[in-house]
Design a protein around this motif. Sequence first.
Motif, PDB file in Angstrom:
ATOM      1  N   ALA A 648       0.852  -1.191   0.000  1.00  0.00           N
ATOM      2  CA  ALA A 648       0.000   0.000   0.000  1.00  0.00           C
ATOM      3  C   ALA A 648       0.888   1.240   0.000  1.00  0.00           C
ATOM      4  N   LEU A 649       0.246   2.396   0.026  1.00  0.00           N
ATOM      5  CA  LEU A 649       0.966   3.653   0.141  1.00  0.00           C
ATOM      6  C   LEU A 649       0.621   4.314   1.465  1.00  0.00           C
ATOM      7  N   VAL A 650       1.627   4.930   2.077  1.00  0.00           N
ATOM      8  CA  VAL A 650       1.397   5.731   3.277  1.00  0.00           C
ATOM      9  C   VAL A 650       2.051   7.087   3.073  1.00  0.00           C
ATOM     10  N   ALA A 651       1.504   8.074   3.711  1.00  0.00           N
ATOM     11  CA  ALA A 651       2.141   9.388   3.785  1.00  0.00           C
ATOM     12  C   ALA A 651       2.688   9.549   5.194  1.00  0.00           C
ATOM     13  N   VAL A 652       3.962   9.875   5.302  1.00  0.00           N
ATOM     14  CA  VAL A 652       4.608  10.064   6.603  1.00  0.00           C
ATOM     15  C   VAL A 652       4.927  11.541   6.743  1.00  0.00           C
ATOM     16  N   LEU A 653       4.484  12.112   7.846  1.00  0.00           N
ATOM     17  CA  LEU A 653       4.797  13.507   8.152  1.00  0.00           C
ATOM     18  C   LEU A 653       5.730  13.511   9.355  1.00  0.00           C
ATOM     19  N   HIS A 654       7.007  13.820   9.093  1.00  0.00           N
ATOM     20  CA  HIS A 654       8.012  13.887  10.161  1.00  0.00           C
ATOM     21  C   HIS A 654       8.113  15.339  10.593  1.00  0.00           C
ATOM     22  N   ASN A 655       7.746  15.592  11.829  1.00  0.00           N
ATOM     23  CA  ASN A 655       7.756  16.947  12.385  1.00  0.00           C
ATOM     24  C   ASN A 655       8.960  17.084  13.312  1.00  0.00           C
ATOM     25  N   ASP A 656      10.077  17.565  12.764  1.00  0.00           N
ATOM     26  CA  ASP A 656      11.279  17.754  13.572  1.00  0.00           C
ATOM     27  C   ASP A 656      11.387  19.200  14.036  1.00  0.00           C
ATOM     28  N   ALA A 657      10.258  19.799  14.287  1.00  0.00           N
ATOM     29  CA  ALA A 657      10.209  21.170  14.796  1.00  0.00           C
ATOM     30  C   ALA A 657       9.902  21.148  16.287  1.00  0.00           C
ATOM     31  N   ALA A 658      10.113  22.290  16.927  1.00  0.00           N
ATOM     32  CA  ALA A 658       9.911  22.388  18.372  1.00  0.00           C
ATOM     33  C   ALA A 658       8.446  22.540  18.737  1.00  0.00           C
ATOM     34  N   GLU A 659       7.580  22.755  17.730  1.00  0.00           N
ATOM     35  CA  GLU A 659       6.156  22.949  17.992  1.00  0.00           C
ATOM     36  C   GLU A 659       5.356  21.818  17.374  1.00  0.00           C
ATOM     37  N   ALA A 660       4.286  21.437  18.059  1.00  0.00           N
ATOM     38  CA  ALA A 660       3.363  20.452  17.504  1.00  0.00           C
ATOM     39  C   ALA A 660       2.684  21.045  16.268  1.00  0.00           C
ATOM     40  N   LEU A 661       2.192  20.178  15.414  1.00  0.00           N
ATOM     41  CA  LEU A 661       1.541  20.607  14.177  1.00  0.00           C
ATOM     42  C   LEU A 661       0.121  20.081  14.154  1.00  0.00           C
ATOM     43  N   SER A 662      -0.816  20.988  13.922  1.00  0.00           N
ATOM     44  CA  SER A 662      -2.203  20.618  13.711  1.00  0.00           C
ATOM     45  C   SER A 662      -2.600  21.160  12.348  1.00  0.00           C
ATOM     46  N   THR A 663      -2.939  20.261  11.441  1.00  0.00           N
ATOM     47  CA  THR A 663      -3.223  20.686  10.077  1.00  0.00           C
ATOM     48  C   THR A 663      -4.238  19.752   9.458  1.00  0.00           C
ATOM     49  N   THR A 664      -4.591  20.041   8.247  1.00  0.00           N
ATOM     50  CA  THR A 664      -5.457  19.172   7.453  1.00  0.00           C
ATOM     51  C   THR A 664      -4.748  18.867   6.149  1.00  0.00           C
ATOM     52  N   VAL A 665      -4.788  17.618   5.748  1.00  0.00           N
ATOM     53  CA  VAL A 665      -4.146  17.243   4.493  1.00  0.00           C
ATOM     54  C   VAL A 665      -5.218  16.887   3.473  1.00  0.00           C
ATOM     55  N   THR A 666      -4.900  17.251   2.234  1.00  0.00           N
ATOM     56  CA  THR A 666      -5.751  16.902   1.102  1.00  0.00           C
ATOM     57  C   THR A 666      -5.023  15.860   0.267  1.00  0.00           C
ATOM     58  N   LEU A 667      -5.646  14.716   0.107  1.00  0.00           N
ATOM     59  CA  LEU A 667      -5.067  13.638  -0.686  1.00  0.00           C
ATOM     60  C   LEU A 667      -5.839  13.553  -1.996  1.00  0.00           C
ATOM     61  N   THR A 668      -5.122  13.639  -3.107  1.00  0.00           N
ATOM     62  CA  THR A 668      -5.791  13.616  -4.408  1.00  0.00           C
ATOM     63  C   THR A 668      -5.067  12.688  -5.360  1.00  0.00           C
ATOM     64  N   ARG A 669      -5.858  12.161  -6.285  1.00  0.00           N
ATOM     65  CA  ARG A 669      -5.301  11.547  -7.483  1.00  0.00           C
ATOM     66  C   ARG A 669      -5.735  12.408  -8.643  1.00  0.00           C
ATOM     67  N   ARG A 670      -4.780  12.802  -9.471  1.00  0.00           N
ATOM     68  CA  ARG A 670      -5.051  13.789 -10.507  1.00  0.00           C
ATOM     69  C   ARG A 670      -4.522  13.303 -11.845  1.00  0.00           C
ATOM     70  N   SER A 671      -5.048  13.901 -12.888  1.00  0.00           N
ATOM     71  CA  SER A 671      -4.448  13.724 -14.209  1.00  0.00           C
ATOM     72  C   SER A 671      -3.305  14.722 -14.342  1.00  0.00           C
ATOM     73  N   LEU A 672      -2.400  14.453 -15.279  1.00  0.00           N
ATOM     74  CA  LEU A 672      -1.288  15.371 -15.483  1.00  0.00           C
ATOM     75  C   LEU A 672      -1.768  16.741 -15.941  1.00  0.00           C
ATOM     76  N   LEU A 673      -2.984  16.797 -16.482  1.00  0.00           N
ATOM     77  CA  LEU A 673      -3.528  18.070 -16.942  1.00  0.00           C
ATOM     78  C   LEU A 673      -4.302  18.793 -15.855  1.00  0.00           C
ATOM     79  N   GLY A 674      -4.438  18.163 -14.675  1.00  0.00           N
ATOM     80  CA  GLY A 674      -5.037  18.871 -13.553  1.00  0.00           C
ATOM     81  C   GLY A 674      -6.363  18.368 -13.077  1.00  0.00           C
ATOM     82  N   GLU A 675      -7.002  17.475 -13.804  1.00  0.00           N
ATOM     83  CA  GLU A 675      -8.317  16.996 -13.383  1.00  0.00           C
ATOM     84  C   GLU A 675      -8.181  16.173 -12.106  1.00  0.00           C
ATOM     85  N   ILE A 676      -9.015  16.480 -11.122  1.00  0.00           N
ATOM     86  CA  ILE A 676      -9.022  15.724  -9.871  1.00  0.00           C
ATOM     87  C   ILE A 676      -9.879  14.487 -10.059  1.00  0.00           C
ATOM     88  N   LEU A 677      -9.263  13.324  -9.960  1.00  0.00           N
ATOM     89  CA  LEU A 677      -9.938  12.059 -10.192  1.00  0.00           C
ATOM     90  C   LEU A 677     -10.458  11.446  -8.898  1.00  0.00           C
TER      91      LEU A 677
END
Length: 821
Positions: A648-677
């Motif tokens: 499978a595929l995983v996304a790893v976010l390594h936070n080597d900063a002094a502050e915690a991170l709270s965010t939202t991620v957008t996962l997309t599969r797209r065509s090379l021309l930009g269409e979001i599939l």
Amino acid sequence: MHHDLATGWTVRLVTGEAPDDLASRLDAVPAEVPGVVHTDLLAAGLITDPFVDDAEASLRWIGESDWEYRTSFDWSDTGDTRVDLVAEGLDTVAHVELNGVTVARTVNQHRSYRLPVAELLRPGCNDIVITFRSPYAYAREQEDLLGKRPHSYENPFNAMRKAACNFGWDWGPDLASVGIWKPIGIHSWSGARIAAVRPLVDVIDGVPTVTVHVDVEWADTEPAAGAELAVEVAGQTALVALGPGQTSASTTIDAPGAALWWPRGYGEQTRHELDVRLLSETGDELSHWTRRIGFRSVEIDVAPDEQGSAFRIIVNGEDVYIRGANWIPDDVFFPRITRDTLQKSITDALESNMNMLRVWGGGIYESEDFYDLCDENGILVWQDFLLACAAYAEDDALWSEFEAEAVEAVTRLTAHPSLVVWNGGNENIWGYIDWNWRSQLGAMTWGEGYYIDLFPRIVRQLAPNTPYSEGSPFSFSRYVHPNDDAHGTMHIWDVWNRVDYTHYRDYRPRFVSEFGFQGPPAWSTLEYAVHDEPRDPFGPNMLVHQKADDGNGKLQRGLGEHLPQPDSYEDWHWTMQLNQARAVAYGIEHFRSLFPLNRGSIVWQLNDCWPVVSWAAVDSMRHRKPLWHALRRVYADRLLTIQPREGALVAVLHNDAAEALSTTVTLTRRSLLGEILAQERMPVEVDARSATVITVPASIASVADSSAEFAAVIADSGERAFWYFAEDPALLLQSDAVAASATEVPGGYAVRVEARSLVKDLTVLADKVDAGARAQDGLLTLLPGEVAEIRVQARPGLEPAAFTDPRVLRSANDLCDPRNA
């Protein structure tokens, strides 16, 4: 009183086979001190630039010759009890005469010498003559005497104490030189002087503390009176009485409340002035030493665990994830290295988000400026003892030189908070185990005594608060292979030498202290140094500037299926630069995705010492290669990467900063021309100094057309990662995917680019327009419709449109567009 002997020097050929047209002109060449004979001859116009075309081989006679440096100076008796000739560095086999009397014979570039000369000086004019043996001849002579032992490359550098890389390496030229490479002068003094100060800092139960060891030398053999040391730091003062002739003393000072020194990204680099004065019994100052020190503790955890054994660097109780590079001498000719040049190279490290430099064992112990700049900027230093890729004799003569240089180096460098690792040497233990040395050595010594006895003993005695490692790589056990990825430190060199860079994922390393991939320097650097007609990657002058065994062949094979084989010289240059950047980034992204198992990596290498196809991120003309831009991204405090895991595929976010991170991620599969599939969004929380793993949903990870689709994970906080279901030659990339324009702006030019379809690794090769031009950004991947501006620092008056020329504005697209096949 110090009398500098920096002027009036000449150098002449003593013995050697100079070219016929030069022989009569080598009698009294003006010499610069500090300096070396190559740079003196170059300044006098007697030789061509050693870095251009095949000049290197034509200048071999210089290192095969003996040379004499000479100057005269005026002297008047100061009335002091002692007068010493102080030579901070002689390179290397030197016979020193003052007024016709021999005062020293030296055989070690890595030591300084203090020689009593009061009885030899005379009022008025005095003559000093230093004759240097050929380093090649001496090395061969010593190898015959000590016995032939395995070593890398042609010359037996391991038979003498001179920088190994000065004899040539797989990134450096064979330009072994001689000269007075550090300052030299006369020091007159009376009473006593401070010979050395070793401040040993620590943090004990939260309290910064320093134990200051002071070595004292007395002018008289039987002094009648004692003295007193006054030691002051961080508002605290201690007084230590010395009896007549007492040669050492120490005092421990606690400095509660004093700010600590931290690596960059962990806190401030606060330093405190340590002032040591040696006073006579009447209160007169006899000698003074001052240096800024930093309070910090350091340890390395190599304890066994369920997955092997660790290699964790801990500063002030905090784990430090290492993002570093190996450091070689910044110039082939060491006296040309200045604080200014070092500042530029260390800025390259800082701005690529590095926090460690490893001073590699085939070079030199660097100047005070180097370590001071690392202190100032929070760059940790891993310091090798100077042995590399060879077996070394342990005979008394060589052992005593190793001991003297190690004592001097450890004593000198203890004041620097940035120095956090002493390392026994580079690849020598690995070589003994794996490189068929044992059959060649028989019963001969090979250097083990240095790594397990001499060096650790010196570090324990002189710098007990600084960790020591027997070597690199090393597994911290006699019963584990020294390059086992599950234990300690490892080097990864099957990638580059034999296998594709995708094999980085075969390893689960605890810490990688060497790995890398080659690429050519900037275009203008090659144009300065290489003039084959026509230009050719395998041209004779190009191959002079490719020192690796079959290096250009490995570059071609290293493309694998990742990029197409280039069909022009300019495409070769861009393709190989791009592949270097991708290979190293691939490795680092994998290493960081393993956190906390993996605790860091030190890429080979940051800098170059001459114009060469090499592993460096910054070439010798200070052009930041595409690799540098890749390192800035993958060494950022926060890295988002997509990795394959168990089908499978995983996304790893390594936070080597002094502050915690709270965010939202957008996962997309797209065509090379930009269409979001396909698209999904999800919140992500990552603690400081931590990592999180995000499973990529099947709707994103499953592909309908691998040639026309890709996956992207983009965090609202700015981190981005991409995954391609096919290698670039199989993607339907478009070479006309960018609309670009450029305008002149204050300080340079602004290149505006807009992506019509996916654009991979967009880079402005600005030095093709002007050798002084530098693009601030590189290797940009743009989604369809995205706009970016790349600033170029360059002189005014250039044609802005030149920066959008297809030869200058490059991407993977223009290499891989199937319409160009």
